[in-house]
Motif scaffolding. Sequence first.
Motif, PDB file in Angstrom:
ATOM      1  N   ILE A  91      -3.365  -2.507   4.146  1.00  0.00           N
ATOM      2  CA  ILE A  91      -3.278  -3.662   3.260  1.00  0.00           C
ATOM      3  C   ILE A  91      -4.701  -4.125   2.945  1.00  0.00           C
ATOM      4  O   ILE A  91      -4.988  -4.580   1.844  1.00  0.00           O
ATOM      5  N   VAL A  92      -5.604  -3.968   3.918  1.00  0.00           N
ATOM      6  CA  VAL A  92      -6.998  -4.367   3.696  1.00  0.00           C
ATOM      7  C   VAL A  92      -7.928  -3.157   3.777  1.00  0.00           C
ATOM      8  O   VAL A  92      -8.070  -2.537   4.826  1.00  0.00           O
ATOM      9  N   PHE A  93      -8.516  -2.813   2.644  1.00  0.00           N
ATOM     10  CA  PHE A  93      -9.695  -1.948   2.592  1.00  0.00           C
ATOM     11  C   PHE A  93     -10.842  -2.933   2.441  1.00  0.00           C
ATOM     12  O   PHE A  93     -10.849  -3.733   1.503  1.00  0.00           O
ATOM     13  N   HIS A  94     -11.817  -2.881   3.343  1.00  0.00           N
ATOM     14  CA  HIS A  94     -12.845  -3.920   3.316  1.00  0.00           C
ATOM     15  C   HIS A  94     -14.122  -3.435   2.631  1.00  0.00           C
ATOM     16  O   HIS A  94     -14.776  -2.520   3.090  1.00  0.00           O
ATOM     17  N   ARG A  95     -14.439  -4.083   1.518  1.00  0.00           N
ATOM     18  CA  ARG A  95     -15.626  -3.774   0.710  1.00  0.00           C
ATOM     19  C   ARG A  95     -15.701  -2.293   0.348  1.00  0.00           C
ATOM     20  O   ARG A  95     -16.763  -1.677   0.321  1.00  0.00           O
ATOM     21  N   THR A  96     -14.542  -1.727   0.101  1.00  0.00           N
ATOM     22  CA  THR A  96     -14.413  -0.362  -0.397  1.00  0.00           C
ATOM     23  C   THR A  96     -13.132  -0.371  -1.237  1.00  0.00           C
ATOM     24  O   THR A  96     -12.252  -1.200  -1.005  1.00  0.00           O
ATOM     25  N   THR A  97     -13.062   0.499  -2.230  1.00  0.00           N
ATOM     26  CA  THR A  97     -11.942   0.417  -3.174  1.00  0.00           C
ATOM     27  C   THR A  97     -10.614   0.734  -2.489  1.00  0.00           C
ATOM     28  O   THR A  97     -10.491   1.779  -1.842  1.00  0.00           O
ATOM     29  N   PRO A  98      -9.634  -0.146  -2.622  1.00  0.00           N
ATOM     30  CA  PRO A  98      -8.343   0.124  -1.978  1.00  0.00           C
ATOM     31  C   PRO A  98      -7.576   1.224  -2.707  1.00  0.00           C
ATOM     32  O   PRO A  98      -7.722   1.400  -3.914  1.00  0.00           O
TER      33      PRO A  98
ATOM     34  N   HIS B 124       0.859  -1.203   0.000  1.00  0.00           N
ATOM     35  CA  HIS B 124       0.000   0.000   0.000  1.00  0.00           C
ATOM     36  C   HIS B 124       0.890   1.246   0.000  1.00  0.00           C
ATOM     37  O   HIS B 124       0.656   2.201  -0.730  1.00  0.00           O
ATOM     38  N   THR B 125       1.922   1.227   0.864  1.00  0.00           N
ATOM     39  CA  THR B 125       2.935   2.294   0.871  1.00  0.00           C
ATOM     40  C   THR B 125       4.308   1.622   0.848  1.00  0.00           C
ATOM     41  O   THR B 125       4.397   0.399   0.693  1.00  0.00           O
ATOM     42  N   THR B 126       5.356   2.394   1.054  1.00  0.00           N
ATOM     43  CA  THR B 126       6.691   1.787   0.999  1.00  0.00           C
ATOM     44  C   THR B 126       6.969   0.905   2.217  1.00  0.00           C
ATOM     45  O   THR B 126       7.806   0.023   2.161  1.00  0.00           O
TER      46      THR B 126
END
Length: 326
Positions: A203-210, A183-185
């Motif tokens: 690392i986890v966006f849940h049921r939303t766009t990462p 997701h980042t460095t």
Amino acid sequence: MLLHRIEGEETVAATPYTTGLNRIADGCYAWFEPPGSWGLANSGIVVAGDEVLVVDTQNDVPRARNLRNAVREVAGPREITTVVNTHADGDHWFGNLLFEEARIFATEEAAAQMRELRRDPRIIRKTAEAAPGPALRNFLTWRADMFDYTGWRPVFPTDTVSTSKSLTVGGIQVDLIPVGPAHTTGDVLVHVPEHGVVFAGDIVFHRTTPMVWTGPLSNVVAACELILSLDPAVVVSGHGSAAERTGIRDLCDYLTMVHEHASARFAAGDTSFEAFKSIDLGRYRLWAHGSRVFQAINAVYRELDPDGEQVPYHEVMETVLAHDAY
Ligand SMILES: [Zn+2]
């Protein structure tokens, strides 16, 4: 009963997604900030023995204070000895000043990025006025209205990790597992094996766009697979509700779909913007913030052509935010 199992393997997280403190396991809590959009991140609390662990410290001073009060509510006079910042985005560490007595862990990369303080929240309104495009200007103005940095100052991590490290907090094991760049460095997962809990940060966006700031996407997928391999009962996402296995698998499928589309359009000679325009999000079109896919596509292009011209941050944000209702 917060969790129940169906058909053997699948675990359904029944933790409600309500603002503030939600118990997810014995001594483990998630602090949610619905709807989990830009800058509204989750935190975690683990109470063990006579110690407390806090994962991510919220985005601004009042939210950090609320989190701090919530710790007192569930942990009484126990000492907050350990804080982990899962990465360097402000919504995961700007609240550190309310947790200064603790050892604060982050990856080396994340700590270095924090120290750069490229987006100093104390000058967010000035930054908004100076934004080169209208979508970014409106967004930063919204953020300046939304978050309160009165009295804010940066408090940086005191300890860094570059490889997996096991800590003992109040007699229980807490594993820090670096998985960046993703997701980042410098992303790190926090695993509490005794309670089957993973605090996954963004690392986890849940049921939303990462949002995939850095990539490669394959590292985000690998980190998700690592989470699944830990067989957690519950995963606290960085944004969104608590996740179960199905939610993590959906995220992997989404990233794989984006990778396939972007790779095909790259091979066909399209720009990343053209690839953004032609993507069919299918069932993922229902996830909020769909236009964040533009940055994920850029991450794939960067992976395929590291020396190619990069779309600058403000141009990415102009495109993403022009299609976003926050
Ligand atoms: Zn975040």
